[in-house]
Motif scaffolding. Structure first.
Motif, PDB file in Angstrom:
ATOM      1  N   TYR A 188     -30.756  32.387  -2.658  1.00  0.00           N
ATOM      2  CA  TYR A 188     -30.897  32.594  -1.460  1.00  0.00           C
ATOM      3  C   TYR A 188     -32.915  31.902  -1.310  1.00  0.00           C
TER       4      TYR A 188
ATOM      5  N   MET B 211     -29.483  25.829   5.485  1.00  0.00           N
ATOM      6  CA  MET B 211     -29.372  27.493   5.309  1.00  0.00           C
ATOM      7  C   MET B 211     -28.197  28.137   5.754  1.00  0.00           C
TER       8      MET B 211
ATOM      9  N   TYR C 284     -25.292  28.354   4.355  1.00  0.00           N
ATOM     10  CA  TYR C 284     -24.915  29.156   3.093  1.00  0.00           C
ATOM     11  C   TYR C 284     -24.487  30.720   3.368  1.00  0.00           C
TER      12      TYR C 284
END
Length: 160
Positions: free
Chosen positions: A135, A115, A118
């Motif tokens: 996302y 996470m 990204y």
């Protein structure tokens, strides 16, 4: 062949398997144990298929997420931080994704915290609507992956 692939995919996502064969996987090809019964094969097959769908972001459960993105037009990724008390991932001083469990935020594939990576890859840019939705889907996919991995570990105990 697809059922065998799904079985192998599930086995490779078993925490027990990864711990037991950690050294072998680093230096050689992974060894895949044969299932003790057709029932165990089918259980792992189903779980593996679900993981594949999650990782390809094609699982039906990913269509709706509980992840929020409340501030309009504040999409520039500047400083990334996570607040575990509020379960928010901040991308700047105003904007955040909310409802991100700590387990999803901390989830790693290899050396990368998924996470965080990204967003770091997009630092200095404005997130597009597609990137925001992506996302959110990835967050949900990771949450479900963690749950499926726990189920795989329960079934994998029957293999060893």
């Amino acid at each position: 062949p697809e059922e065998i692939f799904y079985y192998i995919y599930a086995v490779l996502y078993s925490s027990s398997y990864r711990k037991r064969y950690e050294e072998f996987v680093k230096i050689d090809f992974p060894r895949i144990p044969l299932p003790p019964s057709h029932e165990v094969f089918k259980e792992l097959n189903v779980l593996g298929k679900e993981l594949v769908q999650l990782h390809l972001l094609k699982h039906p459960a990913l269509e709706q997420t509980e992840i929020g993105y409340p501030v309009p037009d504040a999409n520039k990724v500047e400083k990334i931080s996570y607040d575990k008390n509020t379960q928010r991932v901040y991308i700047n001083k105003d904007q955040y994704f909310e409802g991100v469990p700590e387990s999803a935020w901390e989830y790693r594939i290899g050396a990368y915290q998924v996470m965080d990576k990204y967003l770091k890859d997009r630092k200095g840019r404005r997130l597009s609507l597609d990137e925001i939705n992506h996302y959110m889907k990835v967050t949900k996919a990771i949450q479900r992956t963690i749950e499926v991995q726990e189920n795989i570990d329960e079934v994998y105990k029957k293999v060893v």
